[in-house]
Design an enzyme around this catalytic site. Structure first.
Site: not given
Ligand code: NAD
Length: 495
Positions: A245, A268, A302, A476
């Site tokens: 995320g 990640e 991402c 991963e």
């Molecule tokens: P996000 O960080 O808002 O949420 C990711 C997940 O975390 C969701 O399931 C959310 O419900 C959960 N979450 C939120 N707060 C949390 C907490 N305090 N504790 C535990 N879980 C929590 O991200 P998003 O908006 O869903 O996705 C977009 C982001 O993800 C972008 O920044 C992107 O770059 C990143 N991303 C990274 C990769 C990678 O492999 N590096 C892949 C895909 C997306």
């Protein structure tokens, strides 16, 4: 080709009352309902239940029972066979899963089929093979011998326990498959918390997992928002979190994992990935590279490139041709098989991208193409190219996670190298050139977990993936995932 109609089984699935999947069965869940919206229309298509404390407890209890039951001791080849059967079922239900995914995420149907389902199948098959290649080593200790005794030692890789997989909304099938595939191959059990925006595909995949022979509790799904994720990480029963995320959420997750009895964390995270074209790359090749790097799935990848560097002698022609190519992208209904560019995945993200457009204008950057929301239902924006004139421009440094390429001209190759690395992030980067010797000199100096040469975005299960700097901790897939999902135990024998 034309707009496809949803299969009857997809319509029936969307109409169900969704909750969680625990211990081999769908659970309605008593928590507050969270509405799932089709971003192509802005209309609700289903709802899920936010997890309550009782749901989280039930999922962890079932997962622990499965771990201490037979799963961790199931012969590796059998764990692999289960994953192979699940991969086959994903293929059998390819169209159904792709349609659910497109309905909840706005991903074009072609990308849902090829990048979500087909790729997930490839990854699951890779993990299935890896299950039988989880090995320790033998060691000859040099301990002193007083009465002729000798020593032998060996190591074993043992599953860590319950792995919580937290998944973002951009690739709900593929990223979940990375996490539960790694867990199941290594003998761990897995609880996945999908994004609250895109929770539906995994609920269906969990049913297919049961059909494939995954025992109850080995793969549970807990629906909900950030709070559900926090509860799972803090729970006494869970041993590891594998999070994908954004950077701020990832830092919070890492912190709470450490505070919760040193739960292991793989993070990640996001990034602001650099893409550099050396002077020898002509405008047509550069445009094809920019489209591949920055605009697949509306840039919501991402690994996508967002910082584009072109030689000053090439930038004007390249941006002119890029404008034409972006104007030619077929924007439309993601269920239309001809569509190349669909909506953004949710309203919050649509609002965020519109703020970036406003920021680009207010900061005096040149909008080469796009920079607008479209006048139609749903969360559509134009693919966008923006030219900035200095490396400090905010748009060149803040992750948009959308279809916004930001472009800067450079003059010499050492300057290009500084631009590549002048970011706190380091997930991916790509270098484009016909000069292989130059590419090989650049590669070790680029600070990123993955460096592509003359390509971008494509991931292979055999090649590890993860970030450096603020883009994350851990890897991963590849062979690297085994270390993250197992503990190394040392055994020393006197004989
Ligand atoms: P996000 O960080 O808002 O949420 C990711 C997940 O975390 C969701 O399931 C959310 O419900 C959960 N979450 C939120 N707060 C949390 C907490 N305090 N504790 C535990 N879980 C929590 O991200 P998003 O908006 O869903 O996705 C977009 C982001 O993800 C972008 O920044 C992107 O770059 C990143 N991303 C990274 C990769 C990678 O492999 N590096 C892949 C895909 C997306």
């Amino acid at each position: 080709m034309a707009t496809i109609s949803l299969l009857p089984q997809v319509q029936a699935f969307l109409a169900r009352q969704h909750g969680h999947y625990i211990d081999g069965a769908a659970v309605a869940g008593a928590g507050q309902r969270i509405v799932v919206v089709n971003p192509a229309t802005g209309t609700p298509i289903a709802s899920i239940a936010d997890a309550t404390d009782a749901d989280v407890d039930a999922a962890v209890a079932s997962s622990l029972k499965a771990f201490h039951g037979d799963w961790a001791r199931t012969p590796p080849a059998e764990r692999g066979n289960v994953l192979l059967r699940l991969a086959d079922l994903l293929l059998k239900h390819r169209e159904e899963l792709a349609q659910i995914e497109t309905s909840q995420s706005g991903k074009t149907i072609q990308i849902s089929r090829a990048f979500e389902v087909d790729q997930a199948v490839g990854f699951l098959r890779y993990y299935a093979g890896a299950a039988t290649r989880i090995n320790g080593e033998t060691i000859s200790p040099s301990l002193p011998s007083f009465n002729g005794e000798r020593y032998s030692a060996f190591t074993r890789r043992e599953p860590v326990g319950i792995v919580v997989g937290i998944v973002p909304w951009n690739f709900s099938i593929l990223i979940a498959a990375w996490k539960f595939g790694s867990a199941l191959a290594t003998g761990c059990t897995s609880i996945i918390k999908p994004s609250q925006f895109t929770p539906l595909t995994l609920l269906r995949i969990a049913e297919l997992a049961t059909e494939a022979g995954v025992p109850p509790g080995v793969l549970n799904v807990v629906s909900g928002g950030g709070n559900a994720g926090r509860q799972l990480i803090a729970h006494d029963g869970t041993a590891k979190v594998s999070f994908t995320g954004s950077v701020p959420t990832g830092i919070a997750v890492g912190r709470s994992a450490l505070e919760a009895k040193l739960t292991r964390a793989t993070l990640e995270l996001g990034g602001k990935n650099s893409v550099g074209f050396l002077k020898d790359v002509d405008a047509d090749k550069a445009v094809a590279g920019i489209l591949e790097a920055g605009f697949i799935h509306q840039g919501q990848v991402c690994a996508a490139g967002e910082r584009f560097f072109l030689h000053r002698s090439r930038i004007d022609e390249t941006l002119e041709k890029l404008s034409k190519a972006l104007a030619d992208l077929r924007i439309g209904d993601p269920l239309d098989e001809d569509t190349q560019f669909g909506p953004l995945s949710n309203k919050a993200h649509f609002d965020k991208i519109n703020q970036f457009f406003a920021q680009a204008r207010s900061e005096g950057n040149t909008i080469v193409y796009g920079g607008q929301a479209l006048e139609r239902p749903g969360y559509f924006v134009t693919p966008t190219a923006i030219r900035v004139n200095n490396a400090q421009a905010r748009l060149l440094n803040e992750e948009t996670f959308g279809p916004i390429g930001t472009f800067l001209a450079y003059d010499d190759e050492e300057e290009l190298l500084s631009l590549f690395n002048d970011t706190p992030y380091g997930l991916t980067a790509s270098l484009w050139t016909n000069d292989l010797a130059k590419a090989l000199n650049f590669v070790p100096r680029i600070e990123a977990g993955t460096v592509w040469v003359n390509m971008h975005t494509l991931l292979d299960p055999a090649v590890p993936f993860g970030g450096v700097k603020e883009s994350g901790i851990g890897r991963e897939f590849g062979s690297a995932f085994i270390e993250d999902y197992t503990e190394l135990k040392s055994i020393i024998i006197r004989h």
